[in-house]
Scaffold this motif. Structure first.
Motif, PDB file in Angstrom:
ATOM      1  N   CYS A  25       0.672  -8.732   2.363  1.00 57.02           N
ATOM      2  CA  CYS A  25       0.918  -9.440   1.103  1.00 57.02           C
ATOM      3  C   CYS A  25       2.202  -8.944   0.445  1.00 57.02           C
ATOM      4  CB  CYS A  25      -0.264  -9.233   0.146  1.00 57.02           C
ATOM      5  SG  CYS A  25      -1.817  -9.879   0.803  1.00 57.02           S
ATOM      6  N   ILE A  26       2.918  -9.877  -0.171  1.00 53.21           N
ATOM      7  CA  ILE A  26       4.137  -9.579  -0.915  1.00 53.21           C
ATOM      8  C   ILE A  26       3.890  -9.969  -2.366  1.00 53.21           C
ATOM      9  CG2 ILE A  26       6.613 -10.047  -1.151  1.00 53.21           C
ATOM     10  CD1 ILE A  26       6.003  -8.781   1.538  1.00 53.21           C
ATOM     11  N   TYR A  27       4.262  -9.079  -3.276  1.00 47.78           N
ATOM     12  CA  TYR A  27       4.074  -9.278  -4.716  1.00 47.78           C
ATOM     13  C   TYR A  27       5.441  -9.341  -5.376  1.00 47.78           C
ATOM     14  CZ  TYR A  27      -0.498  -7.496  -3.367  1.00 47.78           C
ATOM     15  OH  TYR A  27      -1.708  -7.310  -2.738  1.00 47.78           O
ATOM     16  N   GLN A  28       5.589 -10.177  -6.382  1.00 47.77           N
ATOM     17  CA  GLN A  28       6.868 -10.359  -7.079  1.00 47.77           C
ATOM     18  C   GLN A  28       7.392  -9.026  -7.620  1.00 47.77           C
ATOM     19  OE1 GLN A  28       8.690 -13.158  -7.201  1.00 47.77           O
ATOM     20  NE2 GLN A  28      10.291 -12.088  -8.278  1.00 47.77           N
ATOM     21  N   GLY A  29       6.525  -8.169  -8.068  1.00 47.57           N
ATOM     22  CA  GLY A  29       6.930  -6.866  -8.588  1.00 47.57           C
ATOM     23  C   GLY A  29       5.717  -6.017  -8.891  1.00 47.57           C
ATOM     24  N   TRP A  30       5.961  -4.901  -9.549  1.00 48.72           N
ATOM     25  CA  TRP A  30       4.897  -3.954  -9.858  1.00 48.72           C
ATOM     26  C   TRP A  30       3.786  -4.586 -10.689  1.00 48.72           C
ATOM     27  CZ3 TRP A  30       2.672   0.187  -8.258  1.00 48.72           C
ATOM     28  CH2 TRP A  30       1.796   0.859  -9.084  1.00 48.72           C
ATOM     29  N   GLU A  31       4.133  -5.424 -11.639  1.00 44.82           N
ATOM     30  CA  GLU A  31       3.122  -6.036 -12.505  1.00 44.82           C
ATOM     31  C   GLU A  31       2.156  -6.905 -11.702  1.00 44.82           C
ATOM     32  OE1 GLU A  31       6.450  -6.314 -13.133  1.00 44.82           O
ATOM     33  OE2 GLU A  31       6.570  -4.794 -14.716  1.00 44.82           O
ATOM     34  N   GLU A  32       2.684  -7.669 -10.752  1.00 48.50           N
ATOM     35  CA  GLU A  32       1.838  -8.518  -9.922  1.00 48.50           C
ATOM     36  C   GLU A  32       0.971  -7.680  -8.985  1.00 48.50           C
ATOM     37  OE1 GLU A  32       4.952  -9.144 -10.704  1.00 48.50           O
ATOM     38  OE2 GLU A  32       4.687 -11.022 -11.799  1.00 48.50           O
ATOM     39  N   PHE A  54      14.658 -12.198  -3.985  1.00 47.79           N
ATOM     40  CA  PHE A  54      15.676 -11.235  -4.373  1.00 47.79           C
ATOM     41  C   PHE A  54      15.037 -10.072  -5.124  1.00 47.79           C
ATOM     42  CE2 PHE A  54      17.536 -15.507  -4.455  1.00 47.79           C
ATOM     43  CZ  PHE A  54      18.521 -15.355  -3.504  1.00 47.79           C
ATOM     44  N   ASP A  55      15.718  -8.963  -5.120  1.00 49.96           N
ATOM     45  CA  ASP A  55      15.357  -7.781  -5.897  1.00 49.96           C
ATOM     46  C   ASP A  55      14.069  -7.115  -5.409  1.00 49.96           C
ATOM     47  OD1 ASP A  55      17.680  -8.137  -7.474  1.00 49.96           O
ATOM     48  OD2 ASP A  55      16.619  -9.628  -8.674  1.00 49.96           O
ATOM     49  N   ILE A  56      13.545  -6.245  -6.235  1.00 47.05           N
ATOM     50  CA  ILE A  56      12.416  -5.398  -5.850  1.00 47.05           C
ATOM     51  C   ILE A  56      11.095  -6.171  -5.854  1.00 47.05           C
ATOM     52  CG2 ILE A  56      11.074  -3.339  -6.450  1.00 47.05           C
ATOM     53  CD1 ILE A  56      13.919  -2.749  -5.421  1.00 47.05           C
ATOM     54  N   HIS A  57      10.376  -6.044  -4.760  1.00 46.77           N
ATOM     55  CA  HIS A  57       9.037  -6.595  -4.588  1.00 46.77           C
ATOM     56  C   HIS A  57       8.138  -5.471  -4.081  1.00 46.77           C
ATOM     57  CE1 HIS A  57      11.197 -10.362  -4.715  1.00 46.77           C
ATOM     58  NE2 HIS A  57      10.064 -11.048  -4.641  1.00 46.77           N
ATOM     59  N   MET A  58       6.855  -5.653  -4.193  1.00 50.38           N
ATOM     60  CA  MET A  58       5.893  -4.744  -3.588  1.00 50.38           C
ATOM     61  C   MET A  58       5.389  -5.416  -2.320  1.00 50.38           C
ATOM     62  SD  MET A  58       5.939  -2.236  -5.672  1.00 50.38           S
ATOM     63  CE  MET A  58       4.594  -1.242  -5.047  1.00 50.38           C
ATOM     64  N   ALA A  59       5.287  -4.651  -1.243  1.00 48.54           N
ATOM     65  CA  ALA A  59       4.759  -5.156   0.026  1.00 48.54           C
ATOM     66  C   ALA A  59       3.576  -4.275   0.416  1.00 48.54           C
ATOM     67  CB  ALA A  59       5.832  -5.109   1.101  1.00 48.54           C
ATOM     68  N   PHE A  60       2.488  -4.911   0.812  1.00 50.22           N
ATOM     69  CA  PHE A  60       1.265  -4.202   1.194  1.00 50.22           C
ATOM     70  C   PHE A  60       0.830  -4.688   2.564  1.00 50.22           C
ATOM     71  CE2 PHE A  60      -3.560  -3.882   0.236  1.00 50.22           C
ATOM     72  CZ  PHE A  60      -3.653  -2.681   0.930  1.00 50.22           C
ATOM     73  N   ASN A  61       0.838  -3.779   3.543  1.00 46.97           N
ATOM     74  CA  ASN A  61       0.361  -4.108   4.876  1.00 46.97           C
ATOM     75  C   ASN A  61      -1.101  -3.691   4.951  1.00 46.97           C
ATOM     76  OD1 ASN A  61      -0.248  -4.461   7.537  1.00 46.97           O
ATOM     77  ND2 ASN A  61       1.548  -3.390   8.329  1.00 46.97           N
ATOM     78  N   ASN A  62      -1.991  -4.643   4.802  1.00 46.69           N
ATOM     79  CA  ASN A  62      -3.431  -4.395   4.833  1.00 46.69           C
ATOM     80  C   ASN A  62      -4.022  -4.825   6.181  1.00 46.69           C
ATOM     81  OD1 ASN A  62      -5.762  -3.395   3.668  1.00 46.69           O
ATOM     82  ND2 ASN A  62      -6.289  -5.292   2.641  1.00 46.69           N
ATOM     83  N   GLN A  63      -3.161  -4.854   7.228  1.00 40.08           N
ATOM     84  CA  GLN A  63      -3.621  -5.194   8.570  1.00 40.08           C
ATOM     85  C   GLN A  63      -4.474  -4.059   9.133  1.00 40.08           C
ATOM     86  OE1 GLN A  63      -0.560  -7.618  11.009  1.00 40.08           O
ATOM     87  NE2 GLN A  63       0.601  -6.067   9.911  1.00 40.08           N
ATOM     88  N   THR A  64      -5.196  -4.350  10.181  1.00 39.19           N
ATOM     89  CA  THR A  64      -6.053  -3.361  10.820  1.00 39.19           C
ATOM     90  C   THR A  64      -5.659  -3.205  12.287  1.00 39.19           C
ATOM     91  OG1 THR A  64      -7.668  -5.066  11.370  1.00 39.19           O
ATOM     92  CG2 THR A  64      -7.976  -3.913   9.279  1.00 39.19           C
ATOM     93  N   GLY A  65      -6.229  -2.217  12.938  1.00 33.71           N
ATOM     94  CA  GLY A  65      -6.008  -2.036  14.367  1.00 33.71           C
ATOM     95  C   GLY A  65      -4.602  -1.625  14.740  1.00 33.71           C
ATOM     96  N   GLY A  88       0.053   0.686   4.326  1.00 33.24           N
ATOM     97  CA  GLY A  88       1.192   1.138   3.537  1.00 33.24           C
ATOM     98  C   GLY A  88       1.523   0.178   2.410  1.00 33.24           C
ATOM     99  N   VAL A  89       1.955   0.749   1.275  1.00 32.13           N
ATOM    100  CA  VAL A  89       2.432  -0.018   0.129  1.00 32.13           C
ATOM    101  C   VAL A  89       3.887   0.381  -0.090  1.00 32.13           C
ATOM    102  CG1 VAL A  89       2.148  -0.484  -2.326  1.00 32.13           C
ATOM    103  CG2 VAL A  89       0.142  -0.012  -0.915  1.00 32.13           C
ATOM    104  N   TYR A  90       4.760  -0.597  -0.210  1.00 34.33           N
ATOM    105  CA  TYR A  90       6.184  -0.337  -0.269  1.00 34.33           C
ATOM    106  C   TYR A  90       6.833  -1.064  -1.436  1.00 34.33           C
ATOM    107  CZ  TYR A  90       5.155   0.906   4.527  1.00 34.33           C
ATOM    108  OH  TYR A  90       4.597   1.465   5.641  1.00 34.33           O
ATOM    109  N   SER A  91       7.750  -0.397  -2.090  1.00 31.48           N
ATOM    110  CA  SER A  91       8.632  -1.027  -3.062  1.00 31.48           C
ATOM    111  C   SER A  91       9.919  -1.302  -2.297  1.00 31.48           C
ATOM    112  CB  SER A  91       8.876  -0.078  -4.239  1.00 31.48           C
ATOM    113  OG  SER A  91       9.806  -0.635  -5.127  1.00 31.48           O
ATOM    114  N   VAL A  92      10.263  -2.568  -2.146  1.00 33.16           N
ATOM    115  CA  VAL A  92      11.391  -2.916  -1.294  1.00 33.16           C
ATOM    116  C   VAL A  92      12.250  -3.997  -1.939  1.00 33.16           C
ATOM    117  CG1 VAL A  92      10.028  -4.589   0.024  1.00 33.16           C
ATOM    118  CG2 VAL A  92      12.034  -3.559   1.058  1.00 33.16           C
TER     119      VAL A  92
END
Length: 104
Positions: A25-32, A54-65, A88-92
């Motif tokens: 999942c990709i989130y628009q930013g920290w608030e989302e 564009f700019d900073i988003h949060m990315a969350f890899n909630n995959q398994t295996g 992993g959760v990333y600010s990218v």
């Protein structure tokens, strides 16, 4: 919202920050991220193009295996230089990226 279909052999389960098990999942930013509101969700292995991200988003890899996700500079899933490991959760900064690729 972008939706793919099956990056993991397991069935999608309980959501964490609005991102079900097996998804990226990709989130628009920290608030989302805090509000558990993903902007994009991906589930199947493959390459997905970004449009106007564009700019900073949060990315969350909630995959398994042990599945992986890569951020790629080209829209066809090549020139991938950012690995998003499972759980992993990333600010990218998405400005230089044009696609995301999900792999086993």
């Amino acid at each position: 919202m972008t939706t793919g279909t099956a990056a993991s052999a397991s069935t999608a389960g309980q959501a964490d920050h609005g991102c079900e098990s097996g998804w990226v999942c990709i989130y628009q930013g920290w608030e989302e991220w805090a509000a558990s509101t993903p902007e994009h969700k991906y589930y199947r292995y493959g390459t997905y193009k970004f449009y106007n991200e564009f700019d900073i988003h949060m990315a969350f890899n909630n995959q398994t295996g042990g599945a992986k996700a890569y951020l790629c500079r080209n829209s066809n899933g090549t020139n991938c230089d950012k690995l998003l490991v499972a759980d992993g959760v990333y600010s990218v900064n998405l400005t230089p990226y044009n696609s995301i690729k999900l792999t086993p």
